[in-house]
Design a protein around this motif. Structure first.
Motif, short mmCIF file in Angstrom:
data_model
loop_
_atom_site.label_atom_id
_atom_site.label_comp_id
_atom_site.label_asym_id
_atom_site.label_seq_id
_atom_site.Cartn_x
_atom_site.Cartn_y
_atom_site.Cartn_z
N ILE A 8 1.16 -1.30 0.27
CA ILE A 8 0.25 0.29 0.26
C ILE A 8 0.88 1.13 -0.54
N PRO A 9 2.31 1.54 0.58
CA PRO A 9 2.50 2.80 0.94
C PRO A 9 3.44 2.84 -0.75
N GLU A 10 3.92 1.89 -1.66
CA GLU A 10 4.30 1.60 -2.84
C GLU A 10 2.87 2.25 -3.84
N GLU A 11 1.75 2.14 -3.39
CA GLU A 11 0.40 2.29 -4.23
C GLU A 11 0.32 3.31 -4.09
N LEU A 12 0.56 3.96 -2.68
CA LEU A 12 -0.10 5.77 -2.78
C LEU A 12 0.79 5.91 -3.22
N LEU A 13 2.08 6.19 -3.01
CA LEU A 13 3.61 7.02 -3.76
C LEU A 13 3.16 6.66 -5.13
N LEU A 14 3.04 5.69 -6.41
CA LEU A 14 3.07 5.56 -7.12
C LEU A 14 0.60 6.43 -7.95
N LEU A 15 0.12 6.50 -7.05
CA LEU A 15 -0.92 7.47 -7.02
C LEU A 15 -0.26 8.81 -7.17
N ALA A 16 0.26 9.55 -5.78
CA ALA A 16 1.23 10.73 -5.53
C ALA A 16 1.59 11.21 -7.06
N LEU A 17 2.39 10.53 -7.77
CA LEU A 17 3.31 10.77 -8.57
C LEU A 17 2.55 11.88 -9.22
N ASP A 18 3.14 12.74 -10.09
CA ASP A 18 2.43 13.17 -11.63
C ASP A 18 3.00 13.30 -12.40
N PRO A 19 2.27 12.47 -13.59
CA PRO A 19 3.17 11.91 -14.60
C PRO A 19 4.06 12.57 -15.83
N THR A 20 3.67 14.77 -15.34
CA THR A 20 3.90 15.29 -16.17
C THR A 20 5.23 16.10 -15.60
N THR A 21 4.86 15.67 -14.25
CA THR A 21 6.23 16.53 -13.44
C THR A 21 7.16 16.05 -13.38
N GLY A 22 6.49 15.04 -12.70
CA GLY A 22 7.60 13.58 -12.12
C GLY A 22 8.11 14.25 -10.55
N THR A 23 7.11 14.76 -9.94
CA THR A 23 6.68 15.74 -8.49
C THR A 23 6.12 14.67 -7.94
N THR A 24 5.86 14.64 -6.68
CA THR A 24 4.65 14.42 -5.35
C THR A 24 4.02 15.04 -5.14
N ALA A 25 2.63 15.06 -5.87
CA ALA A 25 1.10 15.52 -5.13
C ALA A 25 1.13 15.62 -3.93
N GLN A 26 1.06 16.93 -2.55
CA GLN A 26 0.29 17.17 -0.79
C GLN A 26 1.99 16.28 -0.32
N PRO A 27 2.29 17.00 -0.76
CA PRO A 27 4.01 16.00 -0.45
C PRO A 27 4.38 16.14 1.66
N GLN A 28 4.13 17.40 1.66
CA GLN A 28 3.85 16.78 3.20
C GLN A 28 3.32 15.93 3.74
N SER A 29 1.90 15.94 3.08
CA SER A 29 0.49 14.96 4.16
C SER A 29 1.24 13.87 3.72
N LEU A 30 2.08 13.33 2.92
CA LEU A 30 2.45 12.21 1.53
C LEU A 30 3.64 11.04 3.22
N ASP A 31 4.21 12.47 3.09
CA ASP A 31 4.97 12.09 4.16
C ASP A 31 4.18 10.44 5.56
N LEU A 32 3.41 11.65 6.36
CA LEU A 32 1.77 11.09 6.56
C LEU A 32 1.56 9.59 6.72
N VAL A 237 5.07 22.24 -5.72
CA VAL A 237 5.76 20.76 -5.42
C VAL A 237 6.85 20.21 -5.09
N PRO A 238 7.35 19.08 -4.82
CA PRO A 238 8.90 19.42 -4.45
C PRO A 238 9.67 17.93 -5.35
N VAL A 239 10.91 18.73 -5.30
CA VAL A 239 11.99 18.29 -6.08
C VAL A 239 13.13 16.89 -5.29
N GLN A 240 13.36 15.94 -5.11
CA GLN A 240 14.72 15.75 -4.28
C GLN A 240 16.21 16.34 -4.97
#
Length: 254
Positions: A8-32, A237-240
């Motif tokens: 489920i963590p992997e699937e949640l992260l894949l859902l959050a990945l923006d296919p256009t920008t390569g960044t994750t949506a809702q980065p702060q709450s996503l960590d939680l 949106v964050p970038v690493q």
């Protein structure tokens, strides 16, 4: 736990990945959400179980997943059940990067190197196995469209997606309003997913210090106050960054 099934963590992260920008949506709450998703996965594996609003280890045997087993060992060392909000609100440095690195190693994403403002080296992540991301999204869409109670994994994923604020990312605009509402309502179909999702929202609302009643099985949709608090999109949106482990740089939304 076999590695043929995505966690489920992997699937949640894949859902959050923006296919256009390569960044994750809702980065702060996503960590939680990732910390909460680990709890749900461990519960589905029979390693932990809810005890009121607390989490108790019922089988300390490793699952075979190093990241999950690290969380399981930390829970075991507590010696007594821990409140879900305290666990989710605790420090989880590098958890998102750990899962991004794992997905890259599995070939589900690939890293794209770049620069922010032409100076700071950054890394974005693009999904390579787009069929997997489409399949995950299709499960949520199907549960929303048909109204048929989803399986526990999908119900928990939906609860977490709502809790971290992915509704507006997955179903944007006025046309997505009814889908966001139904996504929220799916929280009632999995008690463990509901408990964890409420804990994620409580941490965001600063309610971790206050004890609350456990959410009973079959309870209705989440409280409106929690929904409003989590529905606000992130300012950017964050970038690493490659400068320092787990450091993040924020890019203003365009």
């Amino acid at each position: 736990m076999g590695r043929s099934r995505r966690t489920i963590p992997e699937e949640l992260l894949l859902l959050a990945l923006d296919p256009t920008t390569g960044t994750t949506a809702q980065p702060q709450s996503l960590d939680l959400g990732l910390a909460g998703a680990q709890l749900v996965e461990l519960a589905l594996a029979g390693r932990i179980a809810p005890d009121g609003d607390r989490i108790a280890v019922v089988m300390p045997r490793p699952t075979g997943d190093p990241t999950l087993d690290s969380a399981l060992e930390l829970l075991r060392r507590r010696g007594s059940p821990v409140r879900a909000v305290h666990w989710i609100g605790g420090p989880r440095l590098g958890l998102r990067q750990t899962y991004l690195t794992h997905l890259e190693r599995c070939g589900m994403v690939h890293a794209v190197e770049g620069q922010m403002c032409g100076v700071l080296p950054t890394t974005r992540y693009q999904a390579t196995e787009t069929a997997i991301s489409r399949e995950i999204r299709a499960r949520l869409d199907n549960a929303i469209r048909t109204g048929v109670p989803p399986d526990p994994r999908t119900a928990a994923l939906a609860a977490l997606a709502h809790a971290v604020g992915l509704g507006k990312h997955l179903y944007p605009g006025n046309e997505g309003r009814s889908s966001r509402s139904r996504l929220r309502d799916l929280i009632r179909h999995d008690p463990m997913g509901g408990l964890v999702a409420h804990a994620v929202m409580d941490v965001q609302n600063g309610a971790a210090a206050q004890p609350r009643r456990a959410q009973p099985a079959g309870a209705g949709p989440v409280r409106q106050s929690a929904t409003r608090a989590t529905a606000q999109p992130a300012a950017g949106v964050p970038v690493q960054s490659r400068h320092g482990r787990g450091s993040m740089a924020r890019v203003g939304a365009r």
